[in-house]
Each structure stands twice: as C-alpha cells, then as structure tokens.
Design a protein around this motif. Structure first.
Motif, short mmCIF file in Angstrom:
data_model
loop_
_atom_site.label_atom_id
_atom_site.label_comp_id
_atom_site.label_asym_id
_atom_site.label_seq_id
_atom_site.Cartn_x
_atom_site.Cartn_y
_atom_site.Cartn_z
N THR A 1 29.31 97.97 -38.74
CA THR A 1 30.44 98.93 -39.09
C THR A 1 31.30 97.94 -40.07
O THR A 1 31.56 98.38 -41.22
CB THR A 1 31.53 99.21 -37.95
N ASN A 2 31.56 96.50 -39.78
CA ASN A 2 32.41 95.92 -40.80
C ASN A 2 31.60 95.46 -41.89
O ASN A 2 32.16 95.11 -43.16
CB ASN A 2 32.84 94.53 -39.94
N HIS A 3 30.25 95.56 -41.97
CA HIS A 3 29.45 95.25 -43.14
C HIS A 3 28.82 96.37 -44.04
O HIS A 3 28.22 96.27 -44.99
CB HIS A 3 28.49 94.19 -42.69
N ARG B 1 39.51 99.88 -40.19
CA ARG B 1 40.12 101.26 -40.95
C ARG B 1 39.14 102.45 -40.48
O ARG B 1 39.69 103.62 -40.53
CB ARG B 1 39.46 100.99 -42.43
N THR B 2 37.94 102.24 -40.10
CA THR B 2 37.04 103.51 -39.64
C THR B 2 37.82 103.89 -38.35
O THR B 2 37.85 105.28 -38.19
CB THR B 2 35.74 102.83 -39.45
N TRP C 1 42.36 106.92 -34.44
CA TRP C 1 43.62 106.79 -34.42
C TRP C 1 44.63 108.11 -34.98
O TRP C 1 45.67 108.44 -34.65
CB TRP C 1 44.12 105.44 -34.75
N ALA C 2 44.46 108.19 -36.26
CA ALA C 2 45.13 109.27 -37.06
C ALA C 2 44.92 110.55 -36.26
O ALA C 2 45.84 111.44 -36.46
CB ALA C 2 44.75 109.21 -38.39
N LEU C 3 43.56 110.88 -36.03
CA LEU C 3 43.68 112.18 -35.32
C LEU C 3 44.06 112.29 -34.24
O LEU C 3 44.70 113.62 -33.84
CB LEU C 3 41.99 112.42 -35.16
N GLY D 1 35.48 111.29 -34.91
CA GLY D 1 34.30 110.78 -35.38
C GLY D 1 33.75 111.42 -36.77
O GLY D 1 32.68 110.97 -37.15
N THR D 2 34.28 112.52 -36.99
CA THR D 2 33.50 113.24 -37.83
C THR D 2 34.24 113.57 -39.42
O THR D 2 35.47 113.07 -39.23
CB THR D 2 33.40 114.82 -37.63
#
Length: 108
Positions: free
Chosen positions: A39-41, A49-50, A56-58, A107-108
């Motif tokens: 994920t980081n790469h 960020r992901t 987290w924002a959701l 996650g979507t």
C-alpha cells in the motif's frame, strides 16, 4: 555494527517458514506488514492517507490515527496503532455492521 533489518522491506526479506530457533513465524502479522508495504508503494499512495480516506473520514473520527513507521518512513500495519477510544469504538461498530456506516461501505 548493527546487522538486523532497519526497514520494513528489509525485515520482510528475512522471513522464512521457520525462524533460526525452529519457531514458526506469525504469518498474520507478516501478511499485514506485506499489505502495508505494498500500500505504501502503490502509485505513491501512503497507508496513512489510504486509511484516512477510506476509513477514518467515513467514520467521522475526531482524532488522528497514529501508525508506527520505520526509518524509511514506511507505515507498519502489524505494529503499533494508536487511536482515541471513541474512534476505536467507531471502527468496532463498523466491523459489527459488516463495513456499512451511515449508508456507505468502508473501503470503496
């Protein structure tokens, strides 16, 4: 001179089915760290960020999510995760509701 792995990638390259002492490796943690490294790469997307954008924002979390990072700056998902109790409860509720939150799917 210190010869142990310095970064998550270096550590992942040392994983074997059994350790030198004959003990089996905890693959749940290793798989989580592999996912974190990928994920980081992937396309420059960073794990933090992901996680923020898709989770987290959701949830409308009030505090930041803190992850342990290696010296190269790669977040380690199988290590330390620091969250506020309220936000942890929200993520638990998300699991209980099978990733549905306020009419949205995480996650979507």
């Amino acid at each position: 001179m210190y010869s142990d792995p310095q970064t998550l990638f270096d550590y992942l390259c040392t994983i074997r089915t059994k350790s030198e002492t004959g003990e089996f490796v905890d693959y749940k943690t290793v798989n989580t760290d592999v996912l974190a490294w990928v994920t980081n790469h992937r396309d420059g997307a960073l794990l933090h960020r992901t996680l923020h954008e898709r989770l987290w924002a959701l949830l409308g979390c009030e505090e930041d999510l803190y992850l342990f990072v290696d010296p190269a700056g790669t977040a380690m998902a199988g290590a330390v995760l620091s969250v506020a109790v309220r936000d942890l409860a929200c993520s638990g509720e998300l699991m209980r509701c099978h990733t549905e939150w306020n009419g949205k799917t995480a996650g979507t």
